[in-house]
Design a protein around this motif. Structure first.
Motif, PDB file in Angstrom:
ATOM      1  N   PRO A 882       4.832  32.252 -21.743  1.00 22.44           N
ATOM      2  CA  PRO A 882       4.302  30.868 -21.738  1.00 22.44           C
ATOM      3  C   PRO A 882       3.327  30.591 -20.610  1.00 22.44           C
ATOM      4  CG  PRO A 882       6.681  30.889 -22.051  1.00 22.44           C
ATOM      5  CD  PRO A 882       6.299  32.288 -21.721  1.00 22.44           C
ATOM      6  N   GLU A 883       3.636  31.057 -19.357  1.00 18.90           N
ATOM      7  CA  GLU A 883       2.749  30.736 -18.255  1.00 18.90           C
ATOM      8  C   GLU A 883       1.382  31.368 -18.450  1.00 18.90           C
ATOM      9  OE1 GLU A 883       5.644  32.186 -17.951  1.00 18.90           O
ATOM     10  OE2 GLU A 883       6.946  30.569 -17.193  1.00 18.90           O
ATOM     11  N   GLU A 884       1.406  32.630 -18.817  1.00 19.36           N
ATOM     12  CA  GLU A 884       0.128  33.333 -19.008  1.00 19.36           C
ATOM     13  C   GLU A 884      -0.656  32.738 -20.177  1.00 19.36           C
ATOM     14  OE1 GLU A 884      -1.479  37.921 -19.161  1.00 19.36           O
ATOM     15  OE2 GLU A 884       0.597  37.489 -18.567  1.00 19.36           O
ATOM     16  N   MET A 885       0.073  32.339 -21.231  1.00 24.69           N
ATOM     17  CA  MET A 885      -0.582  31.718 -22.399  1.00 24.69           C
ATOM     18  C   MET A 885      -1.240  30.391 -22.004  1.00 24.69           C
ATOM     19  SD  MET A 885      -0.456  33.368 -25.327  1.00 24.69           S
ATOM     20  CE  MET A 885      -0.395  32.216 -26.666  1.00 24.69           C
ATOM     21  N   ALA A 886      -0.576  29.665 -21.129  1.00 25.62           N
ATOM     22  CA  ALA A 886      -1.138  28.382 -20.696  1.00 25.62           C
ATOM     23  C   ALA A 886      -2.436  28.602 -19.932  1.00 25.62           C
ATOM     24  CB  ALA A 886      -0.128  27.637 -19.830  1.00 25.62           C
ATOM     25  N   ASN A 887      -2.426  29.626 -19.070  1.00 26.84           N
ATOM     26  CA  ASN A 887      -3.650  29.928 -18.318  1.00 26.84           C
ATOM     27  C   ASN A 887      -4.783  30.404 -19.232  1.00 26.84           C
ATOM     28  OD1 ASN A 887      -2.425  29.254 -15.877  1.00 26.84           O
ATOM     29  ND2 ASN A 887      -1.591  31.339 -15.608  1.00 26.84           N
ATOM     30  N   LEU A 888      -4.413  31.281 -20.154  1.00 23.50           N
ATOM     31  CA  LEU A 888      -5.437  31.807 -21.081  1.00 23.50           C
ATOM     32  C   LEU A 888      -6.008  30.694 -21.969  1.00 23.50           C
ATOM     33  CD1 LEU A 888      -3.707  35.151 -22.157  1.00 23.50           C
ATOM     34  CD2 LEU A 888      -5.819  34.931 -20.813  1.00 23.50           C
ATOM     35  N   LYS A 889      -5.149  29.772 -22.334  1.00 22.00           N
ATOM     36  CA  LYS A 889      -5.577  28.683 -23.222  1.00 22.00           C
ATOM     37  C   LYS A 889      -6.650  27.817 -22.558  1.00 22.00           C
ATOM     38  CE  LYS A 889      -3.477  25.381 -26.407  1.00 22.00           C
ATOM     39  NZ  LYS A 889      -2.220  24.727 -26.817  1.00 22.00           N
ATOM     40  N   LYS A 890      -6.543  27.683 -21.211  1.00 18.89           N
ATOM     41  CA  LYS A 890      -7.538  26.891 -20.501  1.00 18.89           C
ATOM     42  C   LYS A 890      -8.917  27.557 -20.521  1.00 18.89           C
ATOM     43  CE  LYS A 890      -4.106  24.911 -17.350  1.00 18.89           C
ATOM     44  NZ  LYS A 890      -3.592  24.913 -15.937  1.00 18.89           N
ATOM     45  N   ARG A 891      -8.915  28.906 -20.673  1.00 20.49           N
ATOM     46  CA  ARG A 891     -10.176  29.645 -20.670  1.00 20.49           C
ATOM     47  C   ARG A 891     -10.885  29.624 -22.028  1.00 20.49           C
ATOM     48  NH1 ARG A 891      -8.448  35.393 -18.577  1.00 20.49           N
ATOM     49  NH2 ARG A 891     -10.626  35.815 -19.208  1.00 20.49           N
ATOM     50  N   LEU A 892     -10.134  29.165 -23.056  1.00 15.44           N
ATOM     51  CA  LEU A 892     -10.745  29.103 -24.406  1.00 15.44           C
ATOM     52  C   LEU A 892     -11.801  28.009 -24.483  1.00 15.44           C
ATOM     53  CD1 LEU A 892      -7.803  29.495 -26.957  1.00 15.44           C
ATOM     54  CD2 LEU A 892      -9.723  31.050 -26.629  1.00 15.44           C
ATOM     55  N   THR A 893     -12.885  28.303 -25.175  1.00 17.51           N
ATOM     56  CA  THR A 893     -13.932  27.286 -25.392  1.00 17.51           C
ATOM     57  C   THR A 893     -14.090  27.038 -26.896  1.00 17.51           C
ATOM     58  OG1 THR A 893     -15.664  28.990 -25.478  1.00 17.51           O
ATOM     59  CG2 THR A 893     -15.213  27.963 -23.327  1.00 17.51           C
ATOM     60  N   GLY A 894     -14.358  25.791 -27.251  1.00 14.43           N
ATOM     61  CA  GLY A 894     -14.627  25.463 -28.663  1.00 14.43           C
ATOM     62  C   GLY A 894     -13.393  25.383 -29.534  1.00 14.43           C
ATOM     63  N   GLY A 895     -12.225  25.133 -28.927  1.00 12.51           N
ATOM     64  CA  GLY A 895     -10.987  25.061 -29.716  1.00 12.51           C
ATOM     65  C   GLY A 895     -11.030  23.941 -30.742  1.00 12.51           C
ATOM     66  N   VAL A 996      -5.397  34.112 -34.673  1.00 12.30           N
ATOM     67  CA  VAL A 996      -4.858  33.837 -33.338  1.00 12.30           C
ATOM     68  C   VAL A 996      -5.466  32.541 -32.803  1.00 12.30           C
ATOM     69  CG1 VAL A 996      -4.769  34.638 -30.937  1.00 12.30           C
ATOM     70  CG2 VAL A 996      -4.443  36.267 -32.821  1.00 12.30           C
ATOM     71  N   TYR A 997      -6.782  32.426 -32.943  1.00 12.63           N
ATOM     72  CA  TYR A 997      -7.512  31.253 -32.465  1.00 12.63           C
ATOM     73  C   TYR A 997      -6.957  29.974 -33.113  1.00 12.63           C
ATOM     74  CZ  TYR A 997     -11.712  29.469 -30.128  1.00 12.63           C
ATOM     75  OH  TYR A 997     -12.585  28.839 -29.259  1.00 12.63           O
ATOM     76  N   VAL A 998      -6.748  30.015 -34.440  1.00 15.67           N
ATOM     77  CA  VAL A 998      -6.244  28.841 -35.151  1.00 15.67           C
ATOM     78  C   VAL A 998      -4.822  28.526 -34.700  1.00 15.67           C
ATOM     79  CG1 VAL A 998      -5.628  27.913 -37.422  1.00 15.67           C
ATOM     80  CG2 VAL A 998      -7.728  29.252 -37.152  1.00 15.67           C
ATOM     81  N   ALA A 999      -4.003  29.572 -34.509  1.00 18.26           N
ATOM     82  CA  ALA A 999      -2.595  29.374 -34.143  1.00 18.26           C
ATOM     83  C   ALA A 999      -2.452  28.673 -32.801  1.00 18.26           C
ATOM     84  CB  ALA A 999      -1.878  30.722 -34.116  1.00 18.26           C
ATOM     85  N   VAL A1000      -3.324  29.032 -31.841  1.00 20.72           N
ATOM     86  CA  VAL A1000      -3.172  28.471 -30.502  1.00 20.72           C
ATOM     87  C   VAL A1000      -3.856  27.124 -30.351  1.00 20.72           C
ATOM     88  CG1 VAL A1000      -2.930  30.761 -29.485  1.00 20.72           C
ATOM     89  CG2 VAL A1000      -5.210  29.691 -29.608  1.00 20.72           C
ATOM     90  N   THR A1001      -4.603  26.682 -31.412  1.00 18.47           N
ATOM     91  CA  THR A1001      -5.301  25.391 -31.294  1.00 18.47           C
ATOM     92  C   THR A1001      -4.759  24.355 -32.278  1.00 18.47           C
ATOM     93  OG1 THR A1001      -7.000  26.175 -32.838  1.00 18.47           O
ATOM     94  CG2 THR A1001      -7.462  26.426 -30.486  1.00 18.47           C
ATOM     95  N   LEU A1002      -3.605  24.613 -32.879  1.00 24.25           N
ATOM     96  CA  LEU A1002      -3.077  23.696 -33.889  1.00 24.25           C
ATOM     97  C   LEU A1002      -2.859  22.288 -33.346  1.00 24.25           C
ATOM     98  CD1 LEU A1002      -0.456  25.828 -35.889  1.00 24.25           C
ATOM     99  CD2 LEU A1002      -2.598  24.869 -36.731  1.00 24.25           C
ATOM    100  N   ALA A1003      -2.475  22.189 -32.088  1.00 19.21           N
ATOM    101  CA  ALA A1003      -2.088  20.881 -31.554  1.00 19.21           C
ATOM    102  C   ALA A1003      -3.180  20.220 -30.725  1.00 19.21           C
ATOM    103  CB  ALA A1003      -0.823  21.033 -30.707  1.00 19.21           C
ATOM    104  N   LEU A1004      -4.421  20.728 -30.815  1.00 16.14           N
ATOM    105  CA  LEU A1004      -5.474  20.210 -29.955  1.00 16.14           C
ATOM    106  C   LEU A1004      -5.939  18.811 -30.330  1.00 16.14           C
ATOM    107  CD1 LEU A1004      -7.832  23.233 -29.175  1.00 16.14           C
ATOM    108  CD2 LEU A1004      -6.251  22.047 -27.656  1.00 16.14           C
ATOM    109  N   ASP A1005      -5.877  18.466 -31.617  1.00 12.64           N
ATOM    110  CA  ASP A1005      -6.428  17.174 -32.063  1.00 12.64           C
ATOM    111  C   ASP A1005      -5.400  16.063 -31.827  1.00 12.64           C
ATOM    112  OD1 ASP A1005      -7.676  15.054 -33.227  1.00 12.64           O
ATOM    113  OD2 ASP A1005      -8.212  16.100 -35.082  1.00 12.64           O
ATOM    114  N   PRO A1006      -5.703  15.083 -30.973  1.00  6.75           N
ATOM    115  CA  PRO A1006      -4.736  14.006 -30.686  1.00  6.75           C
ATOM    116  C   PRO A1006      -4.559  13.044 -31.868  1.00  6.75           C
ATOM    117  CG  PRO A1006      -6.814  13.583 -29.571  1.00  6.75           C
ATOM    118  CD  PRO A1006      -6.945  14.941 -30.175  1.00  6.75           C
TER     119      PRO A1006
END
Length: 1120
Positions: A882-895, A996-1006
């Motif tokens: 989880p910690e590493e995933m959280a850090n990596l998620k911040k580096r993603l652009t265009g989610g 993978v990209y779709v899986a990690v961005t499922l909850a991005l839209d408020p």
């Protein structure tokens, strides 16, 4: 000696040859006068000097002394020779024909032949025809302006090529000079023949006046009526002058006027000649020489006689006759046509009812046709050359269609019952004519051997006839008998003949009767052609088209309009082997006229049919549910006090009020249209098909073609698509209108024999394609464009949301009023209507366009994956940290962009799925026995089945509307995508990382809030379930990888991402976590590759249960 002269044979051959030469001369004249057809040498600027010189010096052209004037011919002598040879040879034909004519006329004069149209009919007719044909050839030749240039150029080129002039040139040049004023020269040449010509013409004084009667006398004598004497209805119609009864009056007038022009001396010495001549001059103003070449009879006669001493009285007679013709002839011929219309109609009705009467009354048919043809020809030649008079309406006939129609009907009746006519006349010849001829022979005092042999052969031939020959359908040929009779007429008409025919008129009467009867047996079609062909109309196209337009404007004439295109069938009979070029031109003109008329008739008929359909469509539209609100409101308040009607307010009529009628005399618009349709359709009853120059023409096909074109245009117009405002008709409304049109169209089948079902199928099948047969837009293109540009575009911006509960799209609440209500275009009934309208082909085209939009989004998604590839690879390997995933998620652009594009793909696929479901229902209703086996075949497919077989079966099932585990259209679209030289392994890697990209961005839209009312999320994110399942299945099928394995990997990544939402309740993205949790459940629920067990192994079910409870708790249920 008389037998050796072969007068009959020479007359027959020369008449045939003369007709060809005349037609050839006329064609040369027309060619030289037409700039498009004129010989190019005559219009060549370089030839201008030579042509002027030739015309000036003709016929004495100095070929050597003035070579500078002829240099252009010298340079092109071979081309000039080749181009002018056919013209030169044609002019030589005239010389040859003239020589033979004068030789024969001199022989006839030497033999002192006797002529009487009532006795030796064929001999007299051939003699007069030859004179008129020869005169017409010479007059037509004199009217060719370029004849000197053509002959002079040929002879110049011949001299330059061969060193000497053509041997025939001097005679040809002399003939051209002599006939500069043709009638003056012809009258000199015919001086010695005056006695014979005058005798032949005076024999018409008992025939022509009887034919040239006003309509009042025809009517009082009940001419052509079979009902005037019922008791004599079965008596054979016969007389002493059978052939004279249907002899063309135009032919007789040509004989009389031209004959007395050539031999005019008898006009001053013989009162009978003068009366006959004046009667013919009063009948009209013009005579036809050939085709559209006419003779202004009064002007020509006056110009000739005014220069002859002692003819002042004849000139005065001509002027008086011209004034009489101008005042009376138009009205007289108009009344004749009026009488003939009624007479022919009555005659046809009687004979149609009792075709057996065609045997004894065949003469009536040919008389009726001949009289009618004479009137048609008179009107045509005078309409084209109409004089300036106070009553031009006499030269216009807007009822010509009716006369032509009844002529065609009578012709058709004779052809149809030819067997009846043959059967009657074979018996007549064998059982009456043979005996009558035999008795006549027995009563003759003198019968030389040659004549005796001929007459005996006639009796034996006729006596041998039997009705069994007709029943056995044997071919009859009596041409030999008729030619022998012509020979016999020639033998017995010369002076001091052993058997003088003038003394044995009974023999002539019997043989003339026999000749008519033999023609009824073996050449009735030829006689029909002779008495009723109106090929002259082909040479007066302007008059012909004007007659059609005038008739088509009269509602009472519409039922007869088909007579005009059928008249074009006559044009193929007027050609001659000596002028094949004219036949080619005539074929083109005939087909053009025929097609023009049929197009106009079809256009009028289709317009009326479609106007009736439009009327019925409007009435049907009044019964649609949308129009019943006022009636429901009125019924609801019926018990209340009736409100006072406002002044000037018109009460709306209820549907059906138009059918209530108090008086049948009141004619509605629908009545008028049905009457018009009845009239127009009646014209199609004349014949189902006909032949014009070897082209089979089917009139109803023109109507079908017009209806097809117009109906296609109307269907697209009824869609009401406006590209600017993006307005369009609802599919259900268009379908209702189309059904109303189709139901009305079927009423046409009760009028004429047309296959309306085939028409509608053709039109609707074309509407399922992107373009119709003419390249026009179809409703498939229109609706595809609208759904993509309007509905799905707004859905991609979340202005419209997909509503799984109601199986449609609905508008979201916004400040701006929507341009349309989405549910009115996307609910089940509308999409079923769309499927009915555009069918499987149309939905396939829609799918292809949807797939193009999907592949565009996939291309953009792959670009985003490439930009974040390193981060995505690390996230794929560290999803359980989880910690590493959280850090990596911040580096993603265009989610957000990824989520947005995947949602758009999901919206498109959801719409396509809805359309496919509706297609399946429609097809199941229309062809259940086809749909059942397709469904069984689809269900038979298992994961172990070869992928090619699987995709083939899925393609079939998808075309029928069945949902498939793997979408074949999406597979094809992705496999056809441009890879930019990307390797297969890299494509596979991109596909995996995209999940993978779709899986990690499922909850991005408020904005991902679930609505229980709609059964989905307010931002359409629930469509991700469809997008992920179908896109993953398609991509990994193209790459030949295991779909289930990769979807499990996606499920693990998505579960890990969503479980992290609950760890920080203050973050924005965790506020809608229950709605997002449900998304995971939807993905598994819609997937054929994932199961609830797989989901539970990585995502606790208790979270899903709590999520459902939370989203449903906020939904307020109202009752009552």
């Amino acid at each position: 000696m008389d037998y050796q002269q072969k007068l009959a044979e020479k007359l027959t051959i020369l008449n045939e040859r003369g007709s060809g030469v005349l037609i050839r001369m006329n064609y040369i004249k027309k060619t030289c006068a037409d700039p498009k057809l004129r010989l190019s040498l005559l219009t060549d600027k370089s030839m201008e000097t030579a042509i002027k010189y030739i015309n000036k010096k003709f016929p004495n052209i100095d070929f050597r002394g003035n070579i500078q004037n002829l240099n252009s011919i010298q340079r092109q002598k071979s081309e000039v020779l080749a181009a002018t040879t056919s013209y030169y040879d044609s002019f030589l034909d005239v010389i040859e024909f003239r020589d033979h004519v004068y030789e024969l006329l001199n022989t006839i004069d030497a033999c002192q032949c006797f002529f009487d149209i009532a006795i030796n009919f064929d001999f007299t007719k051939n003699y007069l025809d030859l004179i008129i044909t020869y005169t017409s050839v010479i007059i037509t030749l004199s009217r060719i302006d370029d004849k000197k240039a053509l002959v002079g150029m040929f002879n110049c080129a011949h001299e330059m090529t061969n060193g000497s002039s053509d041997p025939s040139y001097p005679r040809l040049g002399q003939m051209f000079v002599e006939y500069e004023h043709p009638l003056k020269k012809l009258t000199e040449e015919f001086g010695p023949h005056t006695k014979s010509v005058t005798a032949a013409l005076l024999s018409l004084r008992m025939v022509y006046p009887r034919r040239n009667l006003p309509a009042e006398q025809w009517r009082s004598a009940q001419l052509l009526s079979l009902l005037s004497a019922p008791a004599a209805m079965l008596d054979p119609a016969c007389c002493d002058t059978m052939a004279c009864e249907y002899l063309s009056m135009e032919v007789m007038e040509r004989w009389i006027i031209i004959g007395f022009l050539l031999c005019h001396s008898s006009l001053n010495t013989n009162q009978a000649s003068q009366e006959l001549w004046k009667m013919a001059l009063r009948s009209g103003l013009f005579l036809i020489l050939t085709r559209d070449e006419v003779l202004n009879i009064h002007k020509v006669s006056e110009d000739l006689f005014i220069n002859i001493k002692g003819y002042n009285k004849r000139v005065a007679d001509i002027k008086e006759c011209r004034e009489h013709a101008l005042l009376n002839s138009g009205a007289m011929h108009r009344e004749r046509r009026q009488f003939l219309r009624g007479a022919l109609k009555e005659l046809y009705k009687v004979l149609e009812d009792e075709p057996g009467l065609l045997g004894p009354k065949a003469l009536f048919v040919f008389m009726a046709l001949s009289f009618s043809r004479d009137e048609v020809l008179w009107l045509v030649r005078h309409s084209e050359n109409m004089p300036k008079i106070k009553t031009p309406e006499d030269y216009v006939d807007n009822q010509m269609a009716e006369l032509l129609f009844h002529m065609e009907k009578l012709r058709g009746l004779m052809s149809k019952y030819n067997y009846v006519v043959q059967r009657y006349h074979v018996q007549y010849l064998a059982q009456f004519d043979a005996m009558a001829l035999n008795d006549t022979i027995q009563n003759m005092h003198v019968c030389p051997e040659e004549e005796s042999v001929l007459l005996t052969s006639f009796v034996s031939t006729l006596s041998a006839l039997s009705i069994k020959q007709v029943e056995n359908k044997e071919e009859f040929d009596f041409r030999a008998i008729r030619l022998d009779w012509l020979r016999l007429q020639a033998y017995t008409s010369v002076n001091k003949a052993p058997l003088p025919l003038r003394e044995y008129t009974d023999l002539a009467k019997v043989m003339n009767l026999i000749q008519f009867h033999t023609r009824m047996v073996d050449s009735a079609e030829d006689l029909l052609q002779e008495t009723s062909e109106v090929s002259i109309l082909g040479f007066y196209p302007r008059v012909f088209e004007k007659m059609f337009c005038q008739s088509s404007e009269d509602i009472n004439m519409k039922r007869y309009l088909m007579a005009f295109p059928i008249a074009c069938t006559h044009f193929s009979q007027c050609g001659h082997p000596l002028c094949p070029e004219e036949t080619e031109a005539m074929e083109k003109r005939s087909l053009r006229l025929c097609v023009t008329f049929l197009e106009q008739i079809a256009k009028q008929t289709s317009s009326i049919v479609l106007d009736i359909c439009a009327e019925q469509c409007n009435l049907n539209d009044q019964l649609q549910p949308m129009h019943c609100a006022e009636a429901i409101s009125a019924a609801r308040h019926r018990k209340q006090k009736k409100p006072v009607q406002k002044k000037g307010e018109v009460q709306k009529e209820k549907p059906g009020a138009e059918s209530m009628r108090k008086d049948r005399i009141v004619v509605t618009n629908a009545d008028k249209m049905h009457l018009m349709l009845t009239e127009l359709c009646s014209s199609y009853s004349l014949c189902s098909d006909f032949v014009v120059f070897d082209h089979i023409v089917v009139p109803t096909e023109f109507l079908i073609s017009h209806l097809e074109t117009r109906l296609s245009e109307i269907i697209v117009r009824m869609a009401n698509y406006n590209q600017t405002t993006q307005e369009i008709a609802r599919p259900s409304d268009l379908l209702a209108a189309l059904r109303a049109y189709t139901a009305s169209l079927h009423c046409l089948s009760s009028y004429i024999n047309v296959d309306i079902t085939r028409l509608v199928k053709n039109v609707l099948l074309q509407q399922t394609q992107p373009l119709d047969s003419r390249g026009g837009q179809t409703i498939t293109t229109v609706f595809t464009t609208w759904y993509l540009e309007s509905l799905l575009r707004q859905a991609s911006n979340s202005l419209i949301v997909h509503c799984p509960t109601m199986h449609c799209f609905i508008n979201t609440a916004t400040d701006n009023e929507p341009s349309f209500r989405a549910e009115e275009f996307s609910d089940i009934s509308e999409l079923q209507s769309l499927a009915e309208l555009i069918g499987p082909y149309g939905l396939k085209f829609l799918s292809e366009n949807l797939m193009w939009h999907i592949t565009s989004q996939v291309s953009e998604l792959k670009k985003l994956v490439r930009e974040n590839m390193d981060v995505l690879v690390q996230m794929r390997n560290n999803f359980d940290k989880p910690e590493e995933m959280a850090n990596l998620k911040k580096r993603l652009t265009g989610g957000e962009n990824v989520l947005k594009r995947m949602t758009i793909i999901g919206v498109i696929l959801s719409f396509r799925s809805m359309a496919q479901d509706c297609l399946k229902e429609v097809l199941n209703k229309h062809c259940p026995y086809l749909i059942g086996p397709i469904e069984c075949l689809r269900d038979f497919i298992s994961p172990e089945t070869d992928i090619k077989v699987t995709l083939s079966v899925f393609e079939l099932a998808s075309a029928a509307g069945f949902p498939c585990d793997i979408d074949p259209a999406l597979v094809t679209a992705i496999s056809n995508m441009q890879t930019d030289n990307t390797s297969v392994d890299e494509e596979y890697k991109l596909s995996c990382l995209l999940l993978v990209y779709v899986a990690v961005t499922l909850a991005l839209d408020p904005n991902s809030f679930y609505s229980r009312e709609h059964g989905g999320h307010n931002n359409n994110i629930h469509c991700l379930a469809t997008a992920i399942n179908q896109l993953a299945a398609a991509m990994f099928t193209v790459q030949n990888k295991n779909i289930e394995q990769h979807l499990k990997e996606f499920l693990l990544l998505a579960s890990s991402t969503l479980l992290q939402l609950g760890q920080n309740v203050e973050r924005m993205e965790s506020k809608n976590r229950e709605s997002v949790y449900l998304l995971l459940h939807l993905i598994v629920e819609e997937s054929p590759f994932l199961s609830q067990d797989m989901l539970e192994s990585c995502f606790p079910y208790v979270l899903l249960r709590n999520a459902y409870r939370e989203v449903y708790r906020s939904f307020i249920v109202t009752l009552g």
